[in-house]
Design an enzyme around this catalytic site. Structure first.
Site, PDB file in Angstrom:
ATOM      1  N   CYS A  10       4.660  17.423  40.557  1.00  0.00           N
ATOM      2  CA  CYS A  10       4.013  16.944  39.579  1.00  0.00           C
ATOM      3  C   CYS A  10       4.766  15.684  38.865  1.00  0.00           C
ATOM      4  O   CYS A  10       5.963  15.586  39.613  1.00  0.00           O
ATOM      5  CB  CYS A  10       4.004  18.000  38.243  1.00  0.00           C
ATOM      6  SG  CYS A  10       2.952  17.575  36.992  1.00  0.00           S
ATOM      7  N   CYS A  86      -0.661  17.845  39.203  1.00  0.00           N
ATOM      8  CA  CYS A  86      -1.230  16.707  37.851  1.00  0.00           C
ATOM      9  C   CYS A  86      -1.739  15.507  38.653  1.00  0.00           C
ATOM     10  O   CYS A  86      -1.548  15.135  39.852  1.00  0.00           O
ATOM     11  CB  CYS A  86       0.037  16.113  37.132  1.00  0.00           C
ATOM     12  SG  CYS A  86       1.124  15.186  37.735  1.00  0.00           S
ATOM     13  N   CYS A  94       3.561   9.529  47.913  1.00  0.00           N
ATOM     14  CA  CYS A  94       4.371  10.340  48.332  1.00  0.00           C
ATOM     15  C   CYS A  94       5.244  10.120  49.224  1.00  0.00           C
ATOM     16  O   CYS A  94       5.113   9.247  50.227  1.00  0.00           O
ATOM     17  CB  CYS A  94       3.689  11.723  48.647  1.00  0.00           C
ATOM     18  SG  CYS A  94       3.054  12.419  47.171  1.00  0.00           S
TER      19      CYS A  94
END
Length: 159
Positions: A10, A86, A94
């Site tokens: 998140c 989220c 990422c």
């Protein structure tokens, strides 16, 4: 029995991802070791998320907001599953995850943004916890050694 590492991501790693980590780590199947991290971690875990995680049996010493970069390091535990919880984190670039883990997005509204009484705030956290619990229960019932990103994403649609 093999345990599977799940990293919940998140943005701030203070509420939803903390609940995911606690649910996976304390799941009655014993199949999971939960971890959590954020792209821009906060300075502390949300007090309501902390309270709920401790009630689940999570070790309070493990409840810390941390950067997802920690899990991209060579000495980090190898993840089997990476789940964003989220919408902001799902859209972010990422880091590279060693071992090519299966990934999915299980989006939930941020319970820490709920205004109102203490009961209304805690209810928002419990709703997120219940939603995560359903998905983790489904995941635990699957043949985990054969699971891939496509079937992991399907869990979102089964609930």
């Amino acid at each position: 029995m093999k345990q599977f590492n799940i990293l919940f991501l998140c943005t701030h790693n203070s509420a939803r991802s903390i609940l995911g980590e606690a649910l996976a780590s304390t799941h009655p199947s014993g199949k999971f070791v939960g971890y959590s991290a954020g792209s821009t971690p906060g300075t502390s875990v949300n007090p309501i998320a902390r309270e709920i995680a401790i009630e689940m049996g999570m070790d309070p010493a493990k409840l810390k907001s941390k950067s997802w970069d920690v899990f991209g390091m060579p000495d980090a535990p190898k993840m089997d599953f990476i789940i964003t919880v989220c919408d902001n984190a799902a859209g972010e670039q990422c880091p590279f995850w060693p071992g090519s883990p299966a990934t999915a997005h299980w989006g939930f509204p941020d319970p820490s943004k709920v205004e109102g009484t203490d009961i209304e705030k805690k209810t928002a956290f419990i709703e997120v916890m219940n939603g995560l619990q359903k998905r983790i229960d489904i995941l635990a019932a699957m043949p985990l050694d054969k699971l891939d990103s496509i079937s992991l994403k399907e869990i979102h649609h089964k609930v």
